[in-house]
Design a protein around this motif. Structure first.
Motif, short mmCIF file in Angstrom:
data_model
loop_
_atom_site.label_atom_id
_atom_site.label_comp_id
_atom_site.label_asym_id
_atom_site.label_seq_id
_atom_site.Cartn_x
_atom_site.Cartn_y
_atom_site.Cartn_z
N ASP A 200 -30.38 -79.46 -35.44
CA ASP A 200 -29.56 -78.80 -36.46
C ASP A 200 -30.12 -77.44 -36.81
O ASP A 200 -29.37 -76.46 -36.96
N LEU A 201 -31.45 -77.36 -36.95
CA LEU A 201 -32.07 -76.07 -37.28
C LEU A 201 -31.84 -75.05 -36.18
O LEU A 201 -31.54 -73.88 -36.45
N ALA A 202 -31.94 -75.48 -34.92
CA ALA A 202 -31.70 -74.57 -33.80
C ALA A 202 -30.26 -74.08 -33.79
O ALA A 202 -29.99 -72.89 -33.57
N ARG A 203 -29.31 -74.97 -34.06
CA ARG A 203 -27.89 -74.59 -34.07
C ARG A 203 -27.58 -73.64 -35.23
O ARG A 203 -26.85 -72.65 -35.06
N LEU A 204 -28.11 -73.94 -36.40
CA LEU A 204 -27.86 -73.09 -37.56
C LEU A 204 -28.48 -71.71 -37.37
O LEU A 204 -27.91 -70.69 -37.78
N THR A 205 -29.64 -71.68 -36.74
CA THR A 205 -30.28 -70.39 -36.47
C THR A 205 -29.45 -69.56 -35.50
O THR A 205 -29.30 -68.34 -35.67
N ALA A 206 -28.90 -70.22 -34.47
CA ALA A 206 -28.03 -69.51 -33.53
C ALA A 206 -26.83 -68.91 -34.24
O ALA A 206 -26.40 -67.79 -33.96
N ARG A 207 -26.29 -69.65 -35.20
CA ARG A 207 -25.14 -69.14 -35.96
C ARG A 207 -25.56 -67.96 -36.83
O ARG A 207 -24.86 -66.94 -36.90
N GLU A 216 -36.32 -60.09 -44.81
CA GLU A 216 -36.71 -61.27 -45.57
C GLU A 216 -36.09 -62.54 -44.99
O GLU A 216 -36.76 -63.58 -44.86
N THR A 217 -34.81 -62.48 -44.63
CA THR A 217 -34.13 -63.65 -44.06
C THR A 217 -34.73 -64.02 -42.72
O THR A 217 -34.95 -65.21 -42.42
N LEU A 218 -35.03 -63.02 -41.89
CA LEU A 218 -35.61 -63.30 -40.58
C LEU A 218 -37.00 -63.91 -40.71
O LEU A 218 -37.36 -64.82 -39.96
N GLU A 219 -37.79 -63.42 -41.67
CA GLU A 219 -39.12 -63.99 -41.86
C GLU A 219 -39.03 -65.44 -42.34
O GLU A 219 -39.85 -66.28 -41.95
N SER A 220 -38.04 -65.72 -43.18
CA SER A 220 -37.84 -67.10 -43.64
C SER A 220 -37.46 -68.01 -42.47
O SER A 220 -37.97 -69.14 -42.35
N LEU A 221 -36.57 -67.53 -41.59
CA LEU A 221 -36.18 -68.31 -40.42
C LEU A 221 -37.37 -68.54 -39.49
O LEU A 221 -37.56 -69.64 -38.95
N ARG A 222 -38.17 -67.50 -39.31
CA ARG A 222 -39.34 -67.63 -38.44
C ARG A 222 -40.31 -68.68 -38.97
O ARG A 222 -40.84 -69.48 -38.20
N GLU A 262 -26.02 -73.74 -26.65
CA GLU A 262 -25.73 -73.08 -27.92
C GLU A 262 -26.28 -71.67 -27.99
O GLU A 262 -26.76 -71.24 -29.02
N ILE A 263 -26.25 -70.93 -26.90
CA ILE A 263 -26.70 -69.55 -26.92
C ILE A 263 -25.50 -68.64 -27.13
O ILE A 263 -24.47 -68.80 -26.50
N THR A 264 -25.60 -67.71 -28.04
CA THR A 264 -24.48 -66.85 -28.38
C THR A 264 -24.19 -65.87 -27.25
O THR A 264 -25.01 -65.66 -26.35
N VAL A 265 -23.02 -65.23 -27.31
CA VAL A 265 -22.63 -64.28 -26.29
C VAL A 265 -23.60 -63.12 -26.21
O VAL A 265 -24.00 -62.67 -25.14
N SER A 266 -24.02 -62.60 -27.40
CA SER A 266 -24.93 -61.47 -27.40
C SER A 266 -26.27 -61.84 -26.78
O SER A 266 -26.90 -61.04 -26.10
N GLU A 267 -26.74 -63.07 -27.02
CA GLU A 267 -27.99 -63.51 -26.44
C GLU A 267 -27.86 -63.65 -24.93
O GLU A 267 -28.77 -63.31 -24.18
#
Length: 380
Positions: A200-207, A216-222, A262-267
């Protein structure tokens, strides 16, 4: 009662304008700058520093085009005043409505980037007399005087954007690590319920990565991904196990590197295939690379972080490193750097060598696998 200052023709004077006028009156030498470079630097910080939009900058660009010289300089007060009529300015702005143009001009003046030099009748013109040249219009001196400040702010913005881009890259790699470990863990240890949470965490991060995220948001995700990765790796590979490379380790890494769910188009546009060799094998062979790390990396994002640190030490320019990552993929470029570090005494120009390998990768004739296997044979 408070009275707001006004110009001779009745226009109100903003605080930013008053500050600009005070700055212009200071007896300081006027630097010489390229007007288009000044505009480019200002464009980087215009929204954050002055709350100006692209159309405001377009109007400033049109005004600068009425200054005949490329350089903005001179001690003559009239030399940096442009005086186009409203009609001429609108024409240069591709027939922008006059009311719209005046609104954008007002925003530039309020920001203190221009100063209105109003004539007694409010007209804009220039004339010469025995007393010298006199001009009425828009004074560009604040743009010149604030250029050093704008350059410093633009550099800060560039550093901040580089930091955010690096964080996004880290988070993307960590998300892929977690997705691969979660998929493998579910097949190896299906009785554990932890895998659903990791997935779930991997999918939500992809979204989340489909949007523009702040630092700040990226550091929290990391931080969240790091915790999850450590937990997942400990479940699959308890720390008490022997560090020797096992068949299971190879299977985990090979399955891990092939997981692309679950890899996005940009990725997908930016992503390259991971090295076919397991990470544990690479870290075993490239001992020199690991001597600069406090611990052996257990995940690809940790391996990449070491490479990012060592790249300047090898004298590899940022543009060469960017090209290598773009052509090979982040992980494979990092493996190449580790292999180069192991053979550093034999490589006279690491930057040139990496560019050569990058050119081969761009033509589809390069893989890091043979480099690592050659090091394994040499070690054996």
């Amino acid at each position: 009662m408070h009275y707001q200052p006004i110009t001779p023709v009745g226009r109100p004077v903003s605080a930013a304008l008053m500050a600009s006028q005070a700055e212009v009156r200071r007896p300081a030498p006027l630097p010489s700058i390229d007007k288009w470079e000044a505009l480019r630097v200002l464009s980087v910080i215009a929204r954050a520093r002055y709350r100006l939009n692209d159309r405001d900058i377009s109007v400033l660009q049109a005004l600068l085009s009425f200054h005949r010289e490329t350089e903005l300089t001179g001690d003559d007060p009239a030399a940096l005043i442009v005086f186009p009529s409203n009609a001429a300015l609108c024409e240069r702005l591709n027939a922008m409505p006059c009311s719209t143009m005046r609104r954008h001009l007002a925003r530039l003046v309020e920001a203190g980037l221009l100063i209105r030099r109003d004539s007694p009748n409010g007209k804009r013109f220039s004339r010469s007399s025995a007393m010298g040249r006199v001009a009425y219009g828009f004074d560009l001196r604040p743009l010149v005087l604030r250029h050093p400040e704008h350059c410093a702010l633009a550099e800060e913005a560039r550093i901040r954007q580089d930091r955010i881009r690096h964080l996004r890259e880290q988070v993307s790699l960590m998300r892929r690590d977690l997705a691969g470990l979660s998929e493998w863990g579910r097949s190896e240890l299906p009785d554990l319920t932890d895998w659903d949470g990791f997935d779930d965490l991997a999918r939500l991060t992809a979204r989340d990565l489909r949007r523009k995220l702040d630092q700040e948001t990226l550091e929290s995700l990391r931080a969240a991904l790091k915790t999850a990765l450590d937990q997942a790796r400990d479940l699959l590979e308890p720390p008490s196990e022997s560090p020797e490379l096992s068949t299971t380790d190879v299977q985990i890494e090979q399955h891990h590197q092939s997981s692309k769910k679950e890899i996005t188009v940009s990725e997908q546009a930016e992503e390259k295939e991971r090295p076919a060799l397991p990470l544990r094998m690479i870290t075993t062979v490239c001992s020199e690379f690991l001597s600069f790390s406090p611990h052996v990396p257990r995940h690809w994002h940790e391996f990449v972080a070491i490479a990012e640190t060592l790249r300047p030490m090898l004298g590899i320019a940022p543009d060469a490193w960017f090209a290598a990552k773009n052509a090979m993929g982040v992980e494979q470029a990092s493996v190449v750097l580790a292999a180069m570090m192991q053979r550093l005494s034999e490589i006279r120009a690491p930057g040139a060598y990496l560019r050569h390998l990058t050119a081969k990768a761009e033509s589809g004739h390069f893989s890091a696998g043979p480099m690592v296997r050659a090091l394994m044979n040499r070690s054996a």
